[in-house]
Every structure is written in C-alpha cells, then in structure tokens.
Scaffold this motif. Structure first.
Motif, PDB file in Angstrom:
ATOM      1  N   SER A 100      28.844  52.054  20.151  1.00  0.00           N
ATOM      2  CA  SER A 100      28.444  50.957  19.261  1.00  0.00           C
ATOM      3  C   SER A 100      28.650  49.583  20.052  1.00  0.00           C
ATOM      4  O   SER A 100      27.385  48.858  20.070  1.00  0.00           O
ATOM      5  CB  SER A 100      29.077  50.787  17.879  1.00  0.00           C
ATOM      6  OG  SER A 100      28.947  51.885  17.165  1.00  0.00           O
ATOM      7  N   PHE A 148      24.232  52.393   7.258  1.00  0.00           N
ATOM      8  CA  PHE A 148      24.208  51.288   8.309  1.00  0.00           C
ATOM      9  C   PHE A 148      23.296  49.983   8.086  1.00  0.00           C
ATOM     10  O   PHE A 148      23.861  48.939   8.279  1.00  0.00           O
ATOM     11  CB  PHE A 148      23.790  51.799   9.684  1.00  0.00           C
ATOM     12  CG  PHE A 148      24.064  50.905  10.911  1.00  0.00           C
ATOM     13  CD1 PHE A 148      25.220  50.307  10.842  1.00  0.00           C
ATOM     14  CD2 PHE A 148      23.173  50.765  11.730  1.00  0.00           C
ATOM     15  CE1 PHE A 148      25.481  49.358  11.955  1.00  0.00           C
ATOM     16  CE2 PHE A 148      23.164  49.527  12.774  1.00  0.00           C
ATOM     17  CZ  PHE A 148      24.211  48.886  12.977  1.00  0.00           C
ATOM     18  N   SER A 183      29.359  49.162  12.711  1.00  0.00           N
ATOM     19  CA  SER A 183      28.677  50.434  13.083  1.00  0.00           C
ATOM     20  C   SER A 183      29.720  51.588  12.877  1.00  0.00           C
ATOM     21  O   SER A 183      29.633  52.922  12.280  1.00  0.00           O
ATOM     22  CB  SER A 183      28.125  50.490  14.329  1.00  0.00           C
ATOM     23  OG  SER A 183      27.436  51.799  14.688  1.00  0.00           O
ATOM     24  N   TYR A 214      24.210  57.947   7.664  1.00  0.00           N
ATOM     25  CA  TYR A 214      24.348  56.716   8.693  1.00  0.00           C
ATOM     26  C   TYR A 214      23.378  55.803   8.626  1.00  0.00           C
ATOM     27  O   TYR A 214      23.338  54.713   8.344  1.00  0.00           O
ATOM     28  CB  TYR A 214      24.871  57.190   9.921  1.00  0.00           C
ATOM     29  CG  TYR A 214      24.868  55.796  11.034  1.00  0.00           C
ATOM     30  CD1 TYR A 214      26.168  55.223  11.140  1.00  0.00           C
ATOM     31  CD2 TYR A 214      23.922  55.549  11.733  1.00  0.00           C
ATOM     32  CE1 TYR A 214      26.405  54.353  12.032  1.00  0.00           C
ATOM     33  CE2 TYR A 214      23.916  54.265  12.707  1.00  0.00           C
ATOM     34  CZ  TYR A 214      25.302  53.790  12.833  1.00  0.00           C
ATOM     35  OH  TYR A 214      25.362  52.862  13.569  1.00  0.00           O
TER      36      TYR A 214
END
Length: 413
Positions: A134, A352, A336, A348
């Motif tokens: 990330s 996210f 993240s 995700y």
C-alpha cells in the motif's frame, strides 16, 4: 517465479498511479489559468478541486461495485480515454463550466477508477505485505503532484495561454501510458502460491480479522472509529498543505519565491517516502502502533511550527514541513491496510472505496484552516487545529483497541 513477478505488477501499478495522481497538482496546474482569467475568483477555481475529490471518490466506488464483473484492464483503459477527453476539454475551455466538466468531473472520475483498479489488483499479489505494498503504490500517487507539477512548470512558457498546449500534451502522454500499462495489470490466478508467512503476519497485525462484505463492515464500531480517525488526520494534513506557502512566507520574509516553492515541495517528498516507511511498519508493528505514530508526528509538527513562528526560524519551518509530510503520508497506506487486514481481500475493492470517501469530508480541513486564518490573521490557529485533531485521533485510536479486545473476548467464549 510468480513471487518474483509480483514486483513487476507493483511497478506497473506505481506508474499508473503516478499519472492518475496528477489531479492533485491542481494548485500548480491552475496557476496559468488564473492569469488568463483574472475575473475568476480563487473560490471559483478552488471549487474545481472539490469536484475532483468528489468525482475521485465516486469513480473509486463505481470500480468497487463492478469488481469481479469488469476486468481490471478495462478500468485502466476507460481511465485512459477519460483522461484524454478531460484534458482536451480543459485545454480548449473558455468557461468555468467547461473547466468543471473537463478537469473536475471527467479527470476526477478517471483518477478514482484507475486508483481502485491498481490498489485492489496489485494488493492481491502481496497478502503478506499489505502495509508495504500500500505504501509503495501510494508513494507513486503521492509524489505525482510534486513530479508532474515540476515538469508542467518547467515545460510551460509564461506566455498567457501557453498552458493549453502543455495540457493537451499531458493528456496524450497520460492516455498512451495508461493504455499500454493496462495490458500488464492482472490479478493472481487460483494457482498463485500464498507465502507461508502471510497468515501468521495477518494474525499478528489483527487477530480479529474476518472476511466481511460492505454491509457487514458498516455495522462494525471499529470501522466507524477508524473512519473518524481518517477524517481527522487527513483534515490535519490538508490544513497544513493548503496553508504551507503562506506559513513559509510569513516566517521567511526575505526568502526567494523559488526557495519557498521548494520548501513547500518537501511536504510532498516526505509524504511519499513516509507512505513506504509507515506502510512497512504496519506489517511489522500493526495498526495501533502506526496510528499512534501518525498522531504523535502531527502533534510534534504543530509544536515545531509554533516554535518556528515564535522564533522566526525558517529552519524550524523546514523541519515542521518534513514532519508534517511524514505524518500525513502515514494515513493513506493505513487506510488500505486497515481495510484488508480487518475485513479481508474478497470484498476489498468496494470496502476500500467506502473508506476513501472520508476524503470528501476531510477536504474541508483546508477550508476551515483558511477561515481560521481569516478570523485570527495568524497561522498559529492552523497549528492549534493540527494538534487538536491529532489529540482526538489518539482517543479514537484507543477506542479501536477497546473494540478489538471486546471482539477477542467474544471469539474466545
């Protein structure tokens, strides 16, 4: 072989985000526009960036909703076309409406699409390094405004209207690179070997990790506490970056404009480097430690800048900007890594995108900082605001720890 190849996908992701993040160079890109259209107020031009932030979140959310239904490559290719169209419209615009549509709506949406595509795809190759990957990816996104801004300034003559050609060239280059990069962005297949260390590290980072759909995630108190923390600390970072030039000029009254610009740019550099460092520390130390590091860094930033304004030390301003950039750089990779380590990778993309909507609220941090300065005629109000937000952030971080302990007790029964 695939373990080594995953870093190739990381490089592709960084390249895409380096270009997608150019919308954050708005303060530099808009300067020649302000010269050509002096009748436009700062508020009218600033609204463009607010639209960009809003459309970025919408684009990110749309990509999340369509995850699994549309290939990642398609997101990047669509973003390439949209960037080309957006920059073309902007380069030919003669009105605020055209500017809002071209750069604000179209380019902002394209940035969100490509951002979600890269983060949700490349992250799957690194189940054992969610914090680090990330940070690496977001370093490219964070440094984009600094690098693209410098290139734009260097290549654009000071002649009124010369920026239009630069915008058109930038749009073509961006579209071409994204179109090619899209071919090389892919998710790992079913046969991808997950490193043996991945599960151990995930459990160390967060022993209450679950696979949660968005609806289930939204029912968790820990999510809302983290969401509040992200708003608070992002607002602190935006308050600093939005007032940085004025802060530097107030203390460095005899410092050249070029030096001021370079010192302000240190915030972006420190931000980018910090994303990798604190992202990696997330994997080593866990969520709680990194959140508290960010909180403490912001408090120290505020204190150092207070000392700078009291003593008139430009050196302290530089130190404060570096510390502030590092503090702000820790927020995005933590966003993240928090989502993936708490609620899994299956959902995700959408999860996210939901966490990223904090940026819409946090973007008002710069507005509040400006209003505080107008009311007090002192940047001391900005420093106090940064410290205050970070102090509340400490309390919120401890609240997440309490939620984790309660969840663990329920799991052990």
């Amino acid at each position: 072989m695939k373990q080594n190849k995953r870093w190739f996908y990381a490089i592709v992701g960084v390249v895409i985000l380096l270009l997608a993040g150019m919308v954050y160079a708005w303060s530099v890109l808009s300067s020649p526009m302000a010269q050509e259209f002096p009748e436009w107020s700062k508020a009218q031009l600033s609204l463009t960036f607010t639209i960009v932030m809003t459309m970025f979140c919408i684009g990110c959310t749309v990509a999340g909703f369509l995850a699994g239904k549309v290939s990642t490559k398609v997101y990047v290719w669509v973003a390439a076309v949209l960037f080309l169209a957006g920059f073309w419209i902007t380069s030919h615009m003669e009105s605020l409406a055209a500017l809002y549509i071209g750069f604000g709506i179209i380019c902002g949406f394209a940035s969100g699409l490509s951002y979600n595509a890269v983060m949700s795809t490349v992250g799957k190759w690194f189940p054992d390094k969610q914090g680090l990957i990330s940070g690496v990816l977001l370093m490219g996104f964070g440094l984009s405004s600094f690098i693209i801004g410098k290139v734009f300034q260097a290549c654009t003559p000071e002649t009124i209207g010369a920026w239009r050609s630069s915008f058109m060239v930038l749009g073509v280059i961006t579209a071409a690179i994204l179109a090619v990069a899209g071919f090389f962005l892919k998710k790992p297949g079913e046969d991808y070997h997950v490193p043996a260390s991945a599960k151990k590290k995930a459990q160390y980072i967060n022993p209450v990790a679950i696979e949660a759909a968005t609806g289930e995630m939204l029912k968790k108190p820990a999510f809302w506490m983290y969401y509040l923390w992200a708003i608070l600390l992002s607002a602190a970072g935006l308050a600093l970056t939005s007032q940085a030039s004025g802060i530097a000029r107030e203390v460095g009254t005899g410092v050249a404009a070029g030096t001021i610009a370079t010192v302000v740019g240190l915030i972006s550099i420190a931000n980018g480097v910090s994303r990798v460092i604190l992202g990696g520390l997330f994997d080593k130390l866990g969520r709680s430690a990194v959140m508290q590091i960010v909180n403490v860094l912001f408090i120290i930033t505020g204190v150092v800048l207070m000392i700078a304004i009291k003593t008139g030390s430009f050196t302290m301003i530089i130190a404060g900007f570096v510390l502030g950039g590092m503090a702000y750089g820790g927020v995005t990779p933590t966003n993240s890594a928090f989502v993936s380590s708490y609620y899994g990778m299956k959902h995700y993309p959408l999860n996210f995108s939901i966490i990223n909507t904090n940026l819409i609220i946090a973007s008002f941090g710069s507005t509040v900082a400006g209003a505080l300065y107008d009311a007090s005629q002192s940047y001391m109000s900005t420093y106090l605001m940064i410290v205050g937000l970070a102090v509340v952030g400490i309390a919120v971080s401890l609240g997440i720890n309490f939620c984790d302990r309660c969840t663990l007790r329920r799991m052990q029964k």
